[in-house]
Design a protein around this motif. Structure first.
Motif, PDB file in Angstrom:
ATOM      1  N   HIS A  40       0.817  -1.211   0.000  1.00  7.17           N
ATOM      2  CA  HIS A  40       0.000   0.000   0.000  1.00  7.17           C
ATOM      3  C   HIS A  40       0.857   1.270   0.000  1.00  7.17           C
ATOM      4  CE1 HIS A  40      -2.478   3.150   1.984  1.00  7.17           C
ATOM      5  NE2 HIS A  40      -3.447   2.619   1.281  1.00  7.17           N
ATOM      6  N   GLY A  41       0.428   2.274  -0.773  1.00  2.44           N
ATOM      7  CA  GLY A  41       1.017   3.606  -0.697  1.00  2.44           C
ATOM      8  C   GLY A  41       2.333   3.786  -1.429  1.00  2.44           C
ATOM      9  N   VAL A  42       2.716   2.856  -2.288  1.00  6.59           N
ATOM     10  CA  VAL A  42       3.954   3.015  -3.069  1.00  6.59           C
ATOM     11  C   VAL A  42       3.746   4.106  -4.116  1.00  6.59           C
ATOM     12  CG1 VAL A  42       5.506   1.889  -4.713  1.00  6.59           C
ATOM     13  CG2 VAL A  42       4.746   0.670  -2.661  1.00  6.59           C
ATOM     14  N   GLU A  43       4.700   5.039  -4.196  1.00 10.80           N
ATOM     15  CA  GLU A  43       4.585   6.175  -5.109  1.00 10.80           C
ATOM     16  C   GLU A  43       5.407   5.935  -6.373  1.00 10.80           C
ATOM     17  OE1 GLU A  43       4.811  10.186  -3.331  1.00 10.80           O
ATOM     18  OE2 GLU A  43       5.205   9.120  -1.454  1.00 10.80           O
ATOM     19  N   LEU A  44       4.838   6.341  -7.502  1.00 14.61           N
ATOM     20  CA  LEU A  44       5.507   6.262  -8.793  1.00 14.61           C
ATOM     21  C   LEU A  44       5.564   7.662  -9.400  1.00 14.61           C
ATOM     22  CD1 LEU A  44       3.308   3.337 -10.200  1.00 14.61           C
ATOM     23  CD2 LEU A  44       5.403   3.102  -8.837  1.00 14.61           C
ATOM     24  N   THR A  45       6.471   7.856 -10.370  1.00 15.65           N
ATOM     25  CA  THR A  45       6.507   9.126 -11.091  1.00 15.65           C
ATOM     26  C   THR A  45       5.861   8.980 -12.461  1.00 15.65           C
ATOM     27  OG1 THR A  45       8.490   9.844  -9.915  1.00 15.65           O
ATOM     28  CG2 THR A  45       7.956  11.006 -11.942  1.00 15.65           C
ATOM     29  N   TYR A  46       6.464   8.191 -13.339  1.00 22.84           N
ATOM     30  CA  TYR A  46       5.892   7.966 -14.665  1.00 22.84           C
ATOM     31  C   TYR A  46       5.331   6.551 -14.815  1.00 22.84           C
ATOM     32  CZ  TYR A  46       8.557  12.181 -15.964  1.00 22.84           C
ATOM     33  OH  TYR A  46       9.067  13.452 -16.033  1.00 22.84           O
ATOM     34  N   GLY A  47       5.968   5.589 -14.188  1.00 22.50           N
ATOM     35  CA  GLY A  47       5.529   4.209 -14.323  1.00 22.50           C
ATOM     36  C   GLY A  47       6.144   3.502 -15.511  1.00 22.50           C
ATOM     37  N   TYR A  48       6.195   4.156 -16.654  1.00 20.71           N
ATOM     38  CA  TYR A  48       6.674   3.489 -17.873  1.00 20.71           C
ATOM     39  C   TYR A  48       8.174   3.264 -17.892  1.00 20.71           C
ATOM     40  CZ  TYR A  48       7.242   8.437 -19.402  1.00 20.71           C
ATOM     41  OH  TYR A  48       7.563   9.778 -19.500  1.00 20.71           O
ATOM     42  N   ASN A  49       8.922   3.821 -16.952  1.00 20.91           N
ATOM     43  CA  ASN A  49      10.370   3.589 -16.887  1.00 20.91           C
ATOM     44  C   ASN A  49      10.755   2.516 -15.866  1.00 20.91           C
ATOM     45  OD1 ASN A  49      11.295   5.421 -18.850  1.00 20.91           O
ATOM     46  ND2 ASN A  49      11.120   7.142 -17.431  1.00 20.91           N
ATOM     47  N   LEU A  50       9.783   1.772 -15.363  1.00 22.60           N
ATOM     48  CA  LEU A  50      10.039   0.757 -14.337  1.00 22.60           C
ATOM     49  C   LEU A  50      10.138  -0.634 -14.949  1.00 22.60           C
ATOM     50  CD1 LEU A  50       7.641   1.779 -11.430  1.00 22.60           C
ATOM     51  CD2 LEU A  50      10.127   1.626 -11.299  1.00 22.60           C
ATOM     52  N   THR A  51      11.212  -1.339 -14.589  1.00 26.47           N
ATOM     53  CA  THR A  51      11.357  -2.750 -14.929  1.00 26.47           C
ATOM     54  C   THR A  51      11.459  -3.525 -13.624  1.00 26.47           C
ATOM     55  OG1 THR A  51      12.436  -2.333 -17.057  1.00 26.47           O
ATOM     56  CG2 THR A  51      12.823  -4.479 -16.036  1.00 26.47           C
ATOM     57  N   ILE A  52      10.508  -4.414 -13.387  1.00 30.55           N
ATOM     58  CA  ILE A  52      10.455  -5.166 -12.142  1.00 30.55           C
ATOM     59  C   ILE A  52      10.496  -6.646 -12.472  1.00 30.55           C
ATOM     60  CG2 ILE A  52       9.084  -5.649 -10.084  1.00 30.55           C
ATOM     61  CD1 ILE A  52       8.008  -2.851 -10.180  1.00 30.55           C
ATOM     62  N   ASP A  53      11.537  -7.318 -12.006  1.00 34.80           N
ATOM     63  CA  ASP A  53      11.717  -8.738 -12.295  1.00 34.80           C
ATOM     64  C   ASP A  53      10.923  -9.601 -11.313  1.00 34.80           C
ATOM     65  OD1 ASP A  53      13.367  -8.122 -14.408  1.00 34.80           O
ATOM     66  OD2 ASP A  53      15.239  -8.419 -13.293  1.00 34.80           O
ATOM     67  N   ASP A  54      10.974 -10.915 -11.525  1.00 42.91           N
ATOM     68  CA  ASP A  54      10.198 -11.863 -10.725  1.00 42.91           C
ATOM     69  C   ASP A  54      10.541 -11.754  -9.235  1.00 42.91           C
ATOM     70  OD1 ASP A  54       9.288 -12.719 -13.171  1.00 42.91           O
ATOM     71  OD2 ASP A  54      10.364 -14.633 -13.134  1.00 42.91           O
ATOM     72  N   GLY A  55       9.518 -11.920  -8.406  1.00 43.50           N
ATOM     73  CA  GLY A  55       9.722 -12.066  -6.976  1.00 43.50           C
ATOM     74  C   GLY A  55      10.117 -10.815  -6.218  1.00 43.50           C
ATOM     75  N   VAL A  56      10.023  -9.642  -6.830  1.00 42.34           N
ATOM     76  CA  VAL A  56      10.378  -8.393  -6.153  1.00 42.34           C
ATOM     77  C   VAL A  56       9.315  -8.047  -5.117  1.00 42.34           C
ATOM     78  CG1 VAL A  56      10.563  -5.886  -6.490  1.00 42.34           C
ATOM     79  CG2 VAL A  56      11.755  -7.450  -8.039  1.00 42.34           C
ATOM     80  N   ILE A  57       9.765  -7.478  -3.990  1.00 44.69           N
ATOM     81  CA  ILE A  57       8.867  -6.970  -2.960  1.00 44.69           C
ATOM     82  C   ILE A  57       9.165  -5.488  -2.757  1.00 44.69           C
ATOM     83  CG2 ILE A  57       8.203  -7.068  -0.527  1.00 44.69           C
ATOM     84  CD1 ILE A  57       8.953 -10.021  -0.544  1.00 44.69           C
ATOM     85  N   VAL A  58       8.128  -4.669  -2.873  1.00 44.98           N
ATOM     86  CA  VAL A  58       8.245  -3.226  -2.597  1.00 44.98           C
ATOM     87  C   VAL A  58       7.285  -2.933  -1.454  1.00 44.98           C
ATOM     88  CG1 VAL A  58       8.120  -0.897  -3.511  1.00 44.98           C
ATOM     89  CG2 VAL A  58       8.723  -2.793  -5.034  1.00 44.98           C
ATOM     90  N   ARG A  59       7.834  -2.540  -0.326  1.00 44.89           N
ATOM     91  CA  ARG A  59       7.013  -2.390   0.871  1.00 44.89           C
ATOM     92  C   ARG A  59       6.372  -1.003   0.942  1.00 44.89           C
ATOM     93  NH1 ARG A  59       7.553  -7.051   3.393  1.00 44.89           N
ATOM     94  NH2 ARG A  59       9.550  -8.168   3.399  1.00 44.89           N
ATOM     95  N   GLN A  60       5.536  -0.816   1.967  1.00 46.59           N
ATOM     96  CA  GLN A  60       4.676   0.359   2.070  1.00 46.59           C
ATOM     97  C   GLN A  60       5.437   1.673   1.977  1.00 46.59           C
ATOM     98  OE1 GLN A  60       2.099   0.349   5.476  1.00 46.59           O
ATOM     99  NE2 GLN A  60       1.373  -1.738   5.127  1.00 46.59           N
ATOM    100  N   ARG A  61       4.833   2.596   1.227  1.00 45.79           N
ATOM    101  CA  ARG A  61       5.235   4.001   1.159  1.00 45.79           C
ATOM    102  C   ARG A  61       6.597   4.236   0.499  1.00 45.79           C
ATOM    103  NH1 ARG A  61       0.375   6.416   1.910  1.00 45.79           N
ATOM    104  NH2 ARG A  61      -0.693   5.476   3.690  1.00 45.79           N
ATOM    105  N   ALA A  62       7.137   3.235  -0.166  1.00 44.55           N
ATOM    106  CA  ALA A  62       8.380   3.450  -0.903  1.00 44.55           C
ATOM    107  C   ALA A  62       8.115   4.369  -2.091  1.00 44.55           C
ATOM    108  CB  ALA A  62       8.963   2.124  -1.381  1.00 44.55           C
ATOM    109  N   LEU A  63       9.156   5.074  -2.545  1.00 42.17           N
ATOM    110  CA  LEU A  63       9.081   5.937  -3.719  1.00 42.17           C
ATOM    111  C   LEU A  63       9.967   5.374  -4.817  1.00 42.17           C
ATOM    112  CD1 LEU A  63       8.477   8.587  -5.295  1.00 42.17           C
ATOM    113  CD2 LEU A  63      10.465   9.582  -4.116  1.00 42.17           C
ATOM    114  N   LEU A  64       9.385   5.140  -5.984  1.00 40.13           N
ATOM    115  CA  LEU A  64      10.123   4.736  -7.181  1.00 40.13           C
ATOM    116  C   LEU A  64      10.042   5.901  -8.149  1.00 40.13           C
ATOM    117  CD1 LEU A  64       8.742   1.083  -7.526  1.00 40.13           C
ATOM    118  CD2 LEU A  64      10.787   1.857  -6.285  1.00 40.13           C
TER     119      LEU A  64
END
Length: 247
Positions: free
Chosen positions: A152-176
């Motif tokens: 919950h609450g993960v922030e993105l800027t554009y989204g289209y520049n993100l590459t996320i491989d298998d099994g990644v965990i992004v926890r609450q309120r992180a900023l990408l």
């Protein structure tokens, strides 16, 4: 259906299940959204889909009918209803001079859906939220791997520049902050409130921005509240934080 291939299994997630009737409805909704975003790539149509979904999530009724702009007493309701349409809102990312206007136009409705889902009451439904973000990321990111968990609450800027491989965990309120490319390697974990950047300022001219790809290696760990600076290349299995700064 993207939700079934991208979301973590119940054994991986180790979280309680909703009751069977609710789970069936949740999966039908996610499947419907996945199919709609797969069939419709145009920004205008995606904005309509998001608007219609947010009307029901926030107002409990379908979109339709004309607003009454004559009554001052209804102005707050009018503001709310108009703001549920991605076409009527602006995001901070739109003001960045480096934004790719064409790519962002397609991303904007999905970004608004991401933001507003998390701010709705059902955004706090952990089981549903993880699967919703996996489904949406499949249409929003450059790549979305399998078994990904985004809290919950993960922030993105554009989204289209993100590459996320298998099994990644992004926890609450992180900023990408993906103004340039961010690559999260297989099995990487990004801690609560971590900040991952891809832009910085020139030492001699603060108004001049410098962009650089940021890479988090496979099985790497970014601790809670850690800042990862633009251009960082964390190696496989590397650990940084908490409260540290990766350079």
């Amino acid at each position: 259906m993207a939700e079934l291939t991208n979301a973590p299994t119940d054994k991986q997630a180790r979280i309680p299940q909703p009751l069977p009737e609710a789970e069936e409805v949740y999966r039908r909704w996610l499947g419907y959204l996945d199919e709609e975003f797969t069939r419709h790539q145009a920004a205008e149509r995606r904005a309509e889909i998001v608007r219609d979904q947010l009307f029901q999530l926030y107002l409990g009724r379908p979109h339709g009918g004309k607003l009454n702009f004559t009554l001052t007493s209804e102005l707050p309701l009018n503001v709310l209803q108009l703001s549920l349409d991605p076409g009527n809102i602006t995001l901070e990312a739109e003001h960045h001079p480096d934004v790719d206007q064409e790519r962002f136009a397609a991303s904007k409705p999905l970004l608004w859906f991401w933001i507003m889902f998390d701010r709705s009451p059902i955004g706090l439904n952990h089981w549903l939220g993880i699967r919703f973000r996996c489904m949406l990321g499949h249409h929003l990111f450059a790549k979305m791997g399998k078994g990904v968990r985004i809290d919950h609450g993960v922030e993105l800027t554009y989204g289209y520049n993100l590459t996320i491989d298998d099994g990644v965990i992004v926890r609450q309120r992180a900023l990408l902050d993906d103004r340039a490319a961010i690559h999260l390697g297989e099995g990487a974990v990004i801690g609560n409130y971590a900040r991952i950047y891809t832009h910085t300022h020139d030492n001699d001219d603060y108004d001049k921005l410098i962009f650089a790809e940021t890479t988090i290696g496979a099985r790497a760990r970014v601790g809670a509240h850690t800042t990862v600076l633009a251009g960082t290349k964390m190696g496989d299995g590397e650990i940084v934080g908490p409260h540290g700064t990766a350079k």
